[in-house]
Design an enzyme around this catalytic site. Sequence first.
Site, short mmCIF file in Angstrom:
data_model
loop_
_atom_site.label_atom_id
_atom_site.label_comp_id
_atom_site.label_asym_id
_atom_site.label_seq_id
_atom_site.Cartn_x
_atom_site.Cartn_y
_atom_site.Cartn_z
N MET A 40 0.87 -1.10 -0.07
CA MET A 40 0.10 -0.08 -0.25
C MET A 40 0.66 1.23 -0.28
O MET A 40 0.46 2.49 0.32
CB MET A 40 -0.82 0.11 1.15
CG MET A 40 -2.02 -1.12 1.21
SD MET A 40 -3.66 -1.07 2.11
CE MET A 40 -2.77 -0.73 3.85
N HIS A 47 9.37 -3.46 3.37
CA HIS A 47 9.15 -3.84 2.08
C HIS A 47 10.15 -3.81 1.09
O HIS A 47 10.18 -4.66 0.16
CB HIS A 47 8.14 -2.55 1.57
CG HIS A 47 7.16 -2.14 2.27
ND1 HIS A 47 6.88 -0.92 2.90
CD2 HIS A 47 5.73 -2.55 2.40
CE1 HIS A 47 5.68 -0.99 3.53
NE2 HIS A 47 4.97 -1.95 3.00
O1 PAF Z 1 -0.09 -5.62 3.23
C1 PAF Z 1 -0.38 -4.78 2.78
O2 PAF Z 1 0.26 -3.73 2.54
C2 PAF Z 1 -1.75 -4.97 2.45
O3 PAF Z 1 -2.84 -5.51 2.88
C3 PAF Z 1 -1.80 -5.64 0.77
C4 PAF Z 1 -1.45 -6.97 0.81
C5 PAF Z 1 -0.88 -4.88 -0.27
C6 PAF Z 1 -3.55 -5.65 0.23
O4 PAF Z 1 -3.78 -4.37 0.06
#
Ligand code: PAF
Length: 296
Positions: A40, A47
């Site tokens: 997100m 990330h």
């Molecule tokens: O973990 C996240 O950032 C969100 O839940 C995802 C998996 C991208 C789904 O919107």
Amino acid sequence: MPEEVSELSSPVVVTTIAELRERIREAKQAGQKIGCVPTMGALHVGHTSLVDQARQECEFVVATIFVNPTQFAPGEDYEKYPRPLKADVQKCADHGVDLVFAPSTEEMYPKPGITFVEVEELATRLEGVHRPSHFRGVTTVVAKLFNIVQPDFAYFGLKDYQQQLILRRMCDDLDFPVTIQSCPTVRDEDGLALSSRNQYLSSEERQTALAISRGIFAATDRLRSGKEDVAQVQQELHASLESEKGLALDYAVIADAHTLESITQVQAEMVILVAARVGSTRLIDNLPVSLSSLES
Ligand code: PAF
């Protein structure tokens, strides 16, 4: 797409499903394995560690950046969720992402959806109790992203332990040809699990939030001894967090690592899961505890 983002040379940023499909078709035709990192945005080292693993395992790496409205309940932080797209694309570039998919809400949901993907049982526990519609939003959007990107591998953080379990089960039950890779939680030096929501915390709140990882680490040490009464360890973790000033506990649970059912005796695969609010910020953290890996 904002102009300053389209100006960045690498990676390619696309906002439509049609463009994305075209790029994926080319990569597949070239025989490339596709790795997908759904996010997100508001990217942090948690990330980028997923991207790094994808980069090692796949020839073509796609990062998706989409703040999915359907996984937020009214009154949650959808509107204020950070959206630093330019900085995110730069991080993707720095970590060798080939393609960023950053669709608008209209692109993903041109009309209100009436079709949903729901994983029962697993999704009704823990987070499911406190955020009843959350996982339906997650599984539905991830199913859509898998249909759009058609990845061979998809990368999720163990920080969202319940989420990755649910997504694995979704892929199993619905025969998605995607291998889910669950990657370790990345923590700051003081132990706080990295989260895009940490930036909401004042410095005082951050100190309070450290009680969560401290409590989890202490409970882990006791479980690792293999002799502890799990119910007792859980009760003490719960009590220590309940007594933390400025922290409102949602749950502190020791559960079976596969089913998330509460346990009372030590077993080979366990997980400690905590959710709490510090000020107006809701944080989750967890730690899987494997006694079988200790033996090997
Ligand atoms: O973990 C996240 O950032 C969100 O839940 C995802 C998996 C991208 C789904 O919107």
